[in-house]
Write an enzyme that holds these catalytic residues in place. Structure first.
Site, PDB file in Angstrom:
ATOM      1  N   HIS A 119      -5.304  -6.328  -5.345  1.00 35.11           N
ATOM      2  CA  HIS A 119      -5.169  -5.332  -4.699  1.00 35.11           C
ATOM      3  C   HIS A 119      -4.557  -4.405  -5.048  1.00 35.11           C
ATOM      4  O   HIS A 119      -4.966  -3.344  -5.797  1.00 35.11           O
ATOM      5  CB  HIS A 119      -6.211  -5.382  -3.082  1.00 35.11           C
ATOM      6  CG  HIS A 119      -6.093  -4.809  -2.305  1.00 35.11           C
ATOM      7  ND1 HIS A 119      -7.741  -4.072  -2.171  1.00 35.11           N
ATOM      8  CD2 HIS A 119      -5.719  -2.998  -2.038  1.00 35.11           C
ATOM      9  CE1 HIS A 119      -7.144  -3.426  -1.129  1.00 35.11           C
ATOM     10  NE2 HIS A 119      -6.794  -2.685  -1.377  1.00 35.11           N
ATOM     11  N   GLU A 120      -3.214  -4.720  -5.374  1.00 37.89           N
ATOM     12  CA  GLU A 120      -1.989  -3.313  -5.378  1.00 37.89           C
ATOM     13  C   GLU A 120      -2.107  -3.314  -6.931  1.00 37.89           C
ATOM     14  O   GLU A 120      -1.993  -2.764  -7.007  1.00 37.89           O
ATOM     15  CB  GLU A 120      -0.986  -3.822  -4.123  1.00 37.89           C
ATOM     16  CG  GLU A 120      -1.128  -4.212  -2.962  1.00 37.89           C
ATOM     17  CD  GLU A 120      -1.561  -2.964  -2.381  1.00 37.89           C
ATOM     18  OE1 GLU A 120      -1.393  -2.391  -2.976  1.00 37.89           O
ATOM     19  OE2 GLU A 120      -1.697  -3.232  -1.004  1.00 37.89           O
TER      20      GLU A 120
END
Length: 598
Positions: free
Chosen positions: A419-420
């Site tokens: 996600h990051e």
């Protein structure tokens, strides 16, 4: 607290008095007695008629009984105690002499000390009651604090990052120091100076610096300090404040949070006769009425100039209005110098880098940042504050403290890493993205991980393309989850909220929609309850449907754009995620090496 202590002391005193009176009552003789003259006692003694006698030297009385069993009370002359006792003994009477006073500690307390305590307590109680009455009489007096030169003095040297604002106020300082020069030219100094801007930008500090530079008395009061539940008190306090200021002229009167008393009249319930509006009317009269307030400069600060009454802002009242913005890069550097001048800094501390990583920070934020860094250094028992302390303090202020005890499963950790990585990769690939300084999967605050983009320079305007790149980067995390895991999670809820808010601003406030055109939709309206401001719908339901459709179109378009970029650079996405899983935190140099190979 003092009243409670006083009531307790008086209660104890009265209880002791009552107990002593009761003891005296119960110890008193209960026989029926009649008072007889001293001569009768002597004659009965000489004829052996007295059988029992109780002599009380304290009162010079004798309680005696004759042979018929009758009881008598006689007062004898002072100094005859021993002689009378001997005569009674010699003529067959059983004599009892009571204990003389002063021979017991309790009798000493009750007889000498206790009355003094009672008198002092009553006097103290009456004085306190009188002071309470004075406080009631002074209910309408101003509560403003007078700050003189003898107290801590603030000057323009203590105010950093506000050069233009200080320049605007130098005229006020010069007038207070040299009023004759301006009066000879027929110039009139502004009667009022209004400082407005975001919270924490230094409005109150500027006002105190003006008083410190001019060397004049400084009256400080909060807007809420005027308004009370009793009608007329606020107006009375305004009058009293200006009366005090006239006696100390030239001086500065500063009202903080002016919107508490200066809101537009007629905006709430209660008509025009409520307490707040009477207070405002009195303030307007004092500022520019028939009275003369020479040498008094009224300064005020507020975060909400849009809700102030127009009569306050007209010439002759708040003539000069100064906007106090959040500091720019150079201003933040100067503010950090002020807040770190008394702190031991290590050689690796670079205030310019810290200022660059804190866009949008106000003076209060930077003061808090410097204090957090000092606390971190003290916690680690360091002798100096290092750059690492400042970086950690910056992230604590932005995102909250690290949650080292929050343990994620391996699967959740992989989801957070991708996600990051999605945020980071999209942000580095779009043409108008801000440089990514750091990305981490260590939980901090409410976030499981975060990506930290920092612009190279302060921006005061944003283009449509920059808006769209921000939206694409914000949606990159959700797109990465869908590409890698084939499903989406709740971790993107904050990203969706930010994206929707940005796109709504683009379309409704800035007119950046091809379908709807360069039009602003919805007007700001102040409300009495709830949030201070809301956007009132001033368009048809048909237009509202088009707005919703346009917002959805932009978000879906940027989401597909983010997915396309990530699929084109899938190998880079995997390398970023694996590096995050291994190191947990990646800095800007490591990110450029992974993404661009440089």
């Amino acid at each position: 607290m003092q009243n409670r202590w006083l009531r307790g002391l008086l209660t104890i005193v009265f209880v002791v008095l009552i107990v002593s009176l009761l003891m005296e009552f119960f110890n008193a003789p209960t026989q029926q007695t009649s008072q007889t003259p001293y001569s009768t006692l002597i004659s009965d003694t000489l004829t052996n008629q007295v059988t029992q006698a109780t002599v009380e030297p304290a009162t010079h009385t004798v309680l005696w009984t004759d042979r018929s069993g009758k009881h008598y009370l006689t007062v004898y002359p002072t100094g005859y105690t021993n002689e009378l006792s001997n005569d009674l003994n010699d003529h067959g009477a059983v004599v009892t002499i009571t204990k003389p006073p002063g021979t017991g500690i309790w009798m000493t307390v009750l007889g000498d000390v206790l009355p003094l305590i009672v008198v002092v307590g009553l006097v103290f109680f009456l004085v306190r009651q009188g002071q309470g009455g004075n406080r009631m009489m002074s209910f309408g007096r101003s509560q403003a604090r007078l700050i003189n030169e003898s107290q801590q003095r603030v000057t323009f040297a203590d105010v950093a990052g506000l050069d233009e604002e200080k320049q605007e106020l130098e005229e006020v300082v010069d007038f207070l120091k040299n009023p004759k020069r301006y009066l000879e030219m027929g110039a009139r100094i502004p009667k009022g100076v209004l400082l407005y801007g975001p919270p924490g930008t230094g409005k109150t500090l500027l006002a105190r610096a003006v008083a410190g530079e001019a060397g004049v008395p400084f009256f400080s009061e909060s807007g809420s300090g005027f308004v009370e539940m009793f009608v007329g008190v606020g107006a009375s306090r305004v009058r009293d404040l200006f009366d005090q200021a006239k006696k100390n002229a030239p001086c500065i009167v500063f009202i903080d949070e002016l919107d508490a008393v200066g809101r537009m009249r007629g905006a709430g319930y209660g008509g025009g006769n409520d307490e707040r509006e009477q207070t405002l009317n009195q303030l307007l009269v004092e500022m520019d009425g028939f009275g003369v307030n020479e040498g008094i400069i009224l300064m005020a600060a507020t975060n909400r100039p849009d809700v102030l009454d127009p009569a306050l802002l007209r010439p002759g009242r708040f003539d000069r209005q100064i906007v106090v913005h959040a500091p720019d890069l150079a201003g933040r550097i100067e503010i950090l110098k002020v807040h770190t001048r008394n702190k031991p800094l290590a050689s690796d501390v670079d205030l310019a880098v810290i200022a660059k990583r804190t866009p949008g920070f106000t003076g209060a934020d930077l003061a808090n940042l410097a204090n957090e860094a000092a606390l971190l250094a003290a916690r680690e028992r360091q002798k100096r504050i290092t750059m690492a302390n400042f970086i950690e303090a910056t992230e604590r202020v932005m995102a909250g403290p690290q949650k080292k005890t929050r343990v994620l499963s391996n699967f959740e950790k992989r989801v957070v890493a991708f996600h990051e990585s999605g945020h980071t990769l999209v942000g580095m690939l779009v043409p108008h993205g801000d440089p990514i300084h750091k990305v981490t999967i260590i939980p901090r605050g409410m976030a499981m991980g975060y990506t930290l983009p920092v612009p190279d320079e302060d921006r005061y305007r944003i283009t449509r393309e920059q808006f769209l790149d921000k939206v694409a980067m914000s949606l990159g995390g959700r797109a990465a989850e869908q590409i890698v895991f084939g499903e989406i999670s709740t971790g993107a809820s904050d990203d969706l909220e930010k994206s929707t808010r940005m796109v709504r601003q683009m379309i409704m406030e800035y007119g950046m929609s091809d379908e709807l055109g360069p039009i602003t939709y919805g007007r700001r309206q102040e409300v009495f309850l709830g949030r201070d401001l809301m956007r009132q719908q001033d368009y048809s339901d048909e237009v509202a449907a088009k707005i919703d459709q346009a917002i959805r179109h932009v978000i879906v378009e940027q989401y597909e754009r983010a997915k396309s970029l990530l699929m084109q650079h899938r190998q880079t996405l995997n390398r970023l995620a694996l590096a995050l899983l291994e190191k947990e935190t990646l800095e800007s140099d490591e990110l450029r090496q992974i993404v661009f190979g440089a």
